[in-house]
Design an enzyme around this catalytic site. Sequence first.
Site, short mmCIF file in Angstrom:
data_model
loop_
_atom_site.label_atom_id
_atom_site.label_comp_id
_atom_site.label_asym_id
_atom_site.label_seq_id
_atom_site.Cartn_x
_atom_site.Cartn_y
_atom_site.Cartn_z
N ASN A 278 39.49 -34.66 -38.41
CA ASN A 278 39.97 -33.49 -37.67
C ASN A 278 40.80 -32.66 -38.65
O ASN A 278 41.92 -33.02 -38.99
CB ASN A 278 40.83 -33.99 -36.49
N LYS B 112 42.14 -29.87 -38.22
CA LYS B 112 43.19 -29.08 -37.57
C LYS B 112 43.21 -27.65 -38.15
O LYS B 112 42.15 -27.12 -38.45
CB LYS B 112 44.55 -29.79 -37.71
N HIS C 298 42.92 -33.27 -27.24
CA HIS C 298 43.83 -33.68 -28.31
C HIS C 298 45.28 -33.45 -27.87
O HIS C 298 45.58 -32.44 -27.20
CB HIS C 298 43.53 -32.91 -29.59
N GLU D 173 47.77 -32.37 -29.37
CA GLU D 173 48.36 -31.10 -29.79
C GLU D 173 47.97 -29.98 -28.83
O GLU D 173 48.77 -29.08 -28.54
CB GLU D 173 47.93 -30.78 -31.23
N GLU E 185 44.78 -42.09 -29.27
CA GLU E 185 45.70 -41.58 -30.28
C GLU E 185 47.12 -41.58 -29.73
O GLU E 185 47.54 -40.62 -29.07
CB GLU E 185 45.32 -40.15 -30.66
N GLY F 26 50.39 -38.01 -37.37
CA GLY F 26 51.05 -37.24 -38.42
C GLY F 26 52.45 -37.75 -38.76
O GLY F 26 53.21 -37.06 -39.44
N SER G 263 47.70 -41.59 -38.03
CA SER G 263 48.07 -42.09 -39.36
C SER G 263 47.12 -43.15 -39.91
O SER G 263 47.53 -44.10 -40.57
CB SER G 263 49.51 -42.60 -39.37
#
Length: 252
Positions: free
Chosen positions: A9, A11, A95, A97, A167, A173, A213
């Site tokens: 991904n 991003k 996702h 985010e 996730e 991250g 991660s």
Amino acid sequence: MRKPVIAGNWKMYKTVEEGLALIEGLAPQVSANTKVEIIVCPAAPVLGAIAGAVSGSNIGLGAQNLYPKEEGPYTGESSGAMLKSVGCRYCIVGHSERREYFKENDAFVNEKARAVLAAGLVPIVCVGESLEEREGDRTFEVIGRQIDGALAGITADAVAGIILAYEPIWAIGTGKTATPEIAQEVHAFIRRRLAERYDAPTAEAVRIQYGGSVKPANIDILMSQPDIDGALVGGASLTADSFARLINFESP
Ligand code: PGA
């Protein structure tokens, strides 16, 4: 046997030039790998150029987002048919985010998952709990709700072909990976939930990626867990050597 599936991904990283350079470095390192389904998910404006670069290779193309309408006055958005027309075969939905910054809820994630399927693409449906939810012992409640919400109204046949990604938000991250045991425990929970919602063969067919991660130092142990069928990778998918190492993971 579920074929492992490893997706990068990107991003909001990588211009066309940078993305092409990444594929140029990656493709030769993974071209002999027939064991893993490989996906890269560039940002929307970059998809067309990367489609050209991966065509004829064993690297598949995915989008990071879509709008769940066939067409219409939705300035700035892309439909499933548009993504398909530039060569996408997959699309990420749900996702964390997008859930956080764009306020997407389970019902909207469900609309998106259905739109991806209606366009003939494979959704990569993400779920995951926050640190607060994990510390409050609410992980299974949250993941169960997200799974039920995202898959509402989707048939067993369709679900068998989708990809789920677990996730944990606290691992994205942050450099903090869920231990293989924690990830496995949640993956097994998700598979049980699928068996309850649908049936055992459907639950056995669905591939569940771990994300958060993932890096060369932890991919092998993560992939050795029985219910971890792949990885959804942010940071470590942005350089050719590290993403190639993830794709060419070693089984113990
Ligand atoms: P990360 O991101 O690998 O950089 O933690 C994962 C993701 O957000 O899909």
